[in-house]
Design an enzyme around this catalytic site. Structure first.
Site, short mmCIF file in Angstrom:
data_model
loop_
_atom_site.label_atom_id
_atom_site.label_comp_id
_atom_site.label_asym_id
_atom_site.label_seq_id
_atom_site.Cartn_x
_atom_site.Cartn_y
_atom_site.Cartn_z
N LYS A 54 0.84 -1.20 0.00
CA LYS A 54 0.00 0.00 0.00
C LYS A 54 0.87 1.25 0.00
O LYS A 54 0.61 2.22 -0.73
CB LYS A 54 -0.94 0.00 1.21
CG LYS A 54 -2.02 -1.06 1.13
CD LYS A 54 -2.79 -1.21 2.44
CE LYS A 54 -3.71 -2.42 2.38
NZ LYS A 54 -4.41 -2.68 3.65
N GLN A 98 -4.48 -1.31 9.85
CA GLN A 98 -4.31 -2.62 9.25
C GLN A 98 -4.86 -3.70 10.19
O GLN A 98 -4.53 -3.74 11.36
CB GLN A 98 -2.82 -2.87 8.95
CG GLN A 98 -2.55 -4.17 8.21
CD GLN A 98 -3.18 -4.22 6.82
OE1 GLN A 98 -3.14 -3.25 6.07
NE2 GLN A 98 -3.79 -5.36 6.48
N ASP A 124 -11.05 2.86 4.41
CA ASP A 124 -11.39 1.44 4.27
C ASP A 124 -12.91 1.23 4.36
O ASP A 124 -13.39 0.15 4.05
CB ASP A 124 -10.70 0.61 5.38
CG ASP A 124 -9.40 -0.03 4.89
OD1 ASP A 124 -9.23 -0.18 3.66
OD2 ASP A 124 -8.56 -0.39 5.74
#
Ligand code: NAP
Length: 310
Positions: A54, A98, A124
């Site tokens: 990422k 994460q 997200d």
């Protein structure tokens, strides 16, 4: 006839090129590059790889991605404190935490941390507010993997409205948001999981089959109606030489890659499905790169203020 391969890596590359001028324009207007704060707690090997990919993809298009690390011994309060700092930070338009957080933080920790992210920075789309907005078909950041899948299907002109879709998997990050996005696009959606009876028979009714199970080569020929489109979300590390030999008996390249590395990434879909499906996403090179492209897209939309105006 073998399935048409839906090349996610190529489309993701094209998307990244299209995003570059938007990044440049934003950098000029904001007086700084769009910023993404990436929170990594602990040193889970899979997470290290995902985060590295990422960061690299962000850097490549001029998005400033800051890795904010906490040790595996960090508490929930430490993590919430870090999220709060990023919420307040004028340099960060997007925040991602994460998954998974260390198990020691407790089963509720992850959702509590997601919910603490400013909804307009929640790239997200995992916060309860943004999931609720998705359920109600309102604007907001949507989970990156399902969004990337939809983008690939649209690019490949796979019909969605009216299609019979089966999604195998009901996770909060893939299966559920995928099913909702497809429902909003007028598909007739069935969600399957580990308790579904006659799974192969249900799956084989689908025009479009999405496999997000987390089990190598789980979806065999028996699951697939001839000509159906199959999206393989699974990323499974296989280290068993016998399994690799049986899955890739006719694929010298994959066997050679395994010999070199001692492991290989295998999707949830058995390679034999390529002989039955009409179209198929590969692993690797299918949904993985599309997920990262969707993350970059969400970060840029956050920096453009799209979710502040609602
Ligand atoms: P997850 O949270 O473990 O969910 C797996 C789902 O599969 C669950 O709903 C589970 O059912 C279902 N399942 C498990 N065994 C089954 C069986 N025998 N029959 C039917 N259903 C079964 O996994 P996830 O986070 O959604 O991820 C799924 C896969 O996608 C993993 O391989 C992951 O690595 C991969 N992934 C890839 C990307 C990417 O960018 N390419 C992104 C995210 C995830 P229950 O709910 O009944 O337990």
């Amino acid at each position: 006839m073998p399935a048409r391969i839906l090349d996610g890596a190529a489309l993701a590359k094209a998307i990244r090129s299209e995003l570059r001028p938007r990044v440049a324009a934003l950098s000029a207007t904001l007086g700084r590059p769009p910023g993404l704060g990436v929170v990594l707690v602990g040193t889970d090997p899979g997470s290290e790889i995902y985060v590295r990919n990422k960061l690299r993809a962000a850097d490549e298009i001029g998005v400033r991605a800051d890795l904010e690390r906490l040790p595996a011994t960090a508490t929930l309060a430490d993590t919430l404190g870090l999220v709060d700092r990023l919420n307040q930070s004028p340099a960060h338009d997007g925040i991602l935490v994460q998954s998974p957080l260390p198990a020691a933080m407790g089963p509720e920790a992850e959702q509590m941390v997601f919910d603490a992210i400013d909804p307009a920075k929640d790239v997200d789309g995992f916060s309860a507010e943004n999931v609720g907005r998705l359920v109600q078909k309102r604007s907001g950041p949507v989970a990156c993997t399902p969004r990337g899948i939809l983008e690939l299907l649209d690019h490949e002109r796979i019909a969605i409205a009216g299609a019979r879709v089966v999604v195998i998997g009901r996770s909060d990050i893939v299966g559920k948001p995928m099913a909702l996005l497809l429902l909003h696009r007028d598909a007739t959606v069935t969600i399957c999981h580990s308790k579904t009876r006659d799974l192969a028979s249900v799956a084989s009714s689908a025009d479009l089959l999405i496999a997000a199970v987390g089990r190598a080569a789980f979806v065999t020929r028996a699951f697939v109606r001839p000509g159906a489109t199959v999206v393989d979300v699974g990323v499974n590390t296989v280290t068993d030489p016998a399994l690799v030999g049986s899955l890739f008996a006719g694929d010298g390249q994959r066997r050679a890659a395994f010999e070199r590395r001692g492991s290989i990434l295998v999707g949830d879909v058995h390679p034999e499905v390529a002989d039955v499906a009409g179209a198929l996403t590969p692993v690797p090179g299918g949904i993985g790169p599309m997920t990262i492209a969707a993350l970059l897209g969400n970060t840029i939309r956050a920096a453009e203020g799209e979710w502040r105006r609602r």
